[in-house]
Design a protein around this motif. Sequence first.
Motif, PDB file in Angstrom:
ATOM      1  N   LEU A   1      14.081 -15.141   6.809  1.00  0.00           N
ATOM      2  CA  LEU A   1      14.483 -16.288   7.615  1.00  0.00           C
ATOM      3  C   LEU A   1      13.453 -16.612   8.698  1.00  0.00           C
ATOM      4  O   LEU A   1      13.252 -17.775   9.047  1.00  0.00           O
ATOM      5  N   LEU A   2      12.797 -15.581   9.226  1.00  0.00           N
ATOM      6  CA  LEU A   2      11.802 -15.781  10.271  1.00  0.00           C
ATOM      7  C   LEU A   2      10.419 -16.110   9.719  1.00  0.00           C
ATOM      8  O   LEU A   2       9.492 -16.356  10.489  1.00  0.00           O
ATOM      9  N   GLY A   3      10.292 -16.099   8.394  1.00  0.00           N
ATOM     10  CA  GLY A   3       8.988 -16.375   7.787  1.00  0.00           C
ATOM     11  C   GLY A   3       8.008 -15.238   7.978  1.00  0.00           C
ATOM     12  O   GLY A   3       6.789 -15.465   8.040  1.00  0.00           O
ATOM     13  N   VAL A   4       8.504 -14.016   8.072  1.00  0.00           N
ATOM     14  CA  VAL A   4       7.657 -12.843   8.286  1.00  0.00           C
ATOM     15  C   VAL A   4       7.444 -12.148   6.949  1.00  0.00           C
ATOM     16  O   VAL A   4       8.406 -11.786   6.267  1.00  0.00           O
ATOM     17  N   GLU A   5       6.192 -11.941   6.575  1.00  0.00           N
ATOM     18  CA  GLU A   5       5.885 -11.203   5.352  1.00  0.00           C
ATOM     19  C   GLU A   5       6.034  -9.716   5.634  1.00  0.00           C
ATOM     20  O   GLU A   5       5.505  -9.200   6.624  1.00  0.00           O
ATOM     21  N   SER A   6       6.752  -9.021   4.779  1.00  0.00           N
ATOM     22  CA  SER A   6       7.028  -7.603   5.011  1.00  0.00           C
ATOM     23  C   SER A   6       6.946  -6.830   3.713  1.00  0.00           C
ATOM     24  O   SER A   6       6.946  -7.413   2.618  1.00  0.00           O
ATOM     25  N   THR A   7       6.888  -5.508   3.836  1.00  0.00           N
ATOM     26  CA  THR A   7       6.909  -4.616   2.676  1.00  0.00           C
ATOM     27  C   THR A   7       8.155  -3.749   2.765  1.00  0.00           C
ATOM     28  O   THR A   7       8.681  -3.505   3.872  1.00  0.00           O
ATOM     29  N   PRO A   8       8.653  -3.240   1.632  1.00  0.00           N
ATOM     30  CA  PRO A   8       9.832  -2.370   1.678  1.00  0.00           C
ATOM     31  C   PRO A   8       9.625  -1.137   2.549  1.00  0.00           C
ATOM     32  O   PRO A   8      10.550  -0.676   3.221  1.00  0.00           O
ATOM     33  N   GLN A   9       8.410  -0.608   2.576  1.00  0.00           N
ATOM     34  CA  GLN A   9       8.147   0.588   3.377  1.00  0.00           C
ATOM     35  C   GLN A   9       8.266   0.273   4.875  1.00  0.00           C
ATOM     36  O   GLN A   9       8.833   1.059   5.642  1.00  0.00           O
ATOM     37  N   GLY A  10       7.734  -0.883   5.281  1.00  0.00           N
ATOM     38  CA  GLY A  10       7.862  -1.270   6.683  1.00  0.00           C
ATOM     39  C   GLY A  10       9.303  -1.528   7.077  1.00  0.00           C
ATOM     40  O   GLY A  10       9.742  -1.144   8.165  1.00  0.00           O
ATOM     41  N   ILE A  11      10.058  -2.174   6.188  1.00  0.00           N
ATOM     42  CA  ILE A  11      11.477  -2.431   6.448  1.00  0.00           C
ATOM     43  C   ILE A  11      12.249  -1.124   6.574  1.00  0.00           C
ATOM     44  O   ILE A  11      13.061  -0.940   7.492  1.00  0.00           O
ATOM     45  N   ASP A  12      12.012  -0.187   5.666  1.00  0.00           N
ATOM     46  CA  ASP A  12      12.719   1.094   5.712  1.00  0.00           C
ATOM     47  C   ASP A  12      12.388   1.872   6.980  1.00  0.00           C
ATOM     48  O   ASP A  12      13.252   2.558   7.542  1.00  0.00           O
TER      49      ASP A  12
END
Length: 374
Positions: A214-225
């Motif tokens: 929603l914020l338009g932020v590119e992320s990876t599953p590792q960073g999210i975890d």
Amino acid sequence: MSESDDPSYDDESYDATARIVDPGGHPADEDRRFEAALRPRRLADFPGQPRVRDQLGLLLEAARRRGAPPDHVLLSGPPGLGKTSLAMIIAAELEQPIRITSGPAIQHAGDLAAVLSSLAEGEVLFLDEIHRMARPAEEMLYLAMEDFRVDIIVGKGPGATAIPLELPAFTVVGATTRAGLLPAPLRDRFGFTGHLDFYATADLAQILTRNATLLGVESTPQGIDEMAGRSRGTPRIANRLLRRVRDYAQVQGNGIVDLSAARAALRLFDVDDRGLDRLDRAVLDALCRRFGGGPVGLSTLAVAVGEEADTVETVAEPYLVREGYLVRTPRGRAASPMAWAHLGLTPPTPSAAGTQLGFGDIEGRFGDSRSDTD
């Protein structure tokens, strides 16, 4: 209503924020817009809390089929778990406006009477921190919730007259972090009480993934975890960490919220790998290094870390106790073996600790029946 003012969405969900009548008591506009943009709009989209979600779904569906407002709802639980979001969802599912106020803002019965007398048929009244309402306002709320009327007192002394004022049917959604402080008569007026628990890491990861999109932020599953694991089971903290890691990735990194950016940003903002922040570690450090593991009184501990006793008790202590770092004993707060291990320290032997603190043995440290009055 013009097309631009239509609060419905293409997926037929309903936006309660478009019809907020009184947003008083909320944070600054920028923070409110940020939070509103991330709030789920439908009960089915609300992550976590499956039992409360299913119970509320049944309550709201039954009310829709009857064509009448649902019972009053009380939501309890620690801060940041979604009580306000659920209140907004209740209004959205009922397709009704929501009026938002808070307990501290209602210090006189007249304040509550002004709010109640302006409610429309079926409207949702959200009372945040309802346990902090003034007692005269609480007594007026009893009658309003049960009989949908209030008595307006005109005059003073023997000549005072009570004028009954009929109210349209409405629904009160109360939110509290300390349900035990609610008087029993008020608590009994709520037809449904839902307690929100801390979130699992997987649920927080789902929230962060959605909000990053929603914020338009590119992320990876590792960073999210990594962020989810340090969010203390609280979506509000998870969203705060997401914003700080996003800032770090944009300024110091490549704009992607990955594992390295998450770790570097959280290190910069003093959030360790178990979610403990500066205050948490200061409390544990004072307990272990200065007081030999305790027990020590709350006020003494607060002075040692340079904070108010209420701050230590309400901000740091709940998470430390829940995670097993801190023990509340009859003689005060004590550090558990986990606290010593987390700080990389070796706990003292029972005899050494008892000698240092003036207690006979480890059982005596925790077994005294006196209350913590320090």
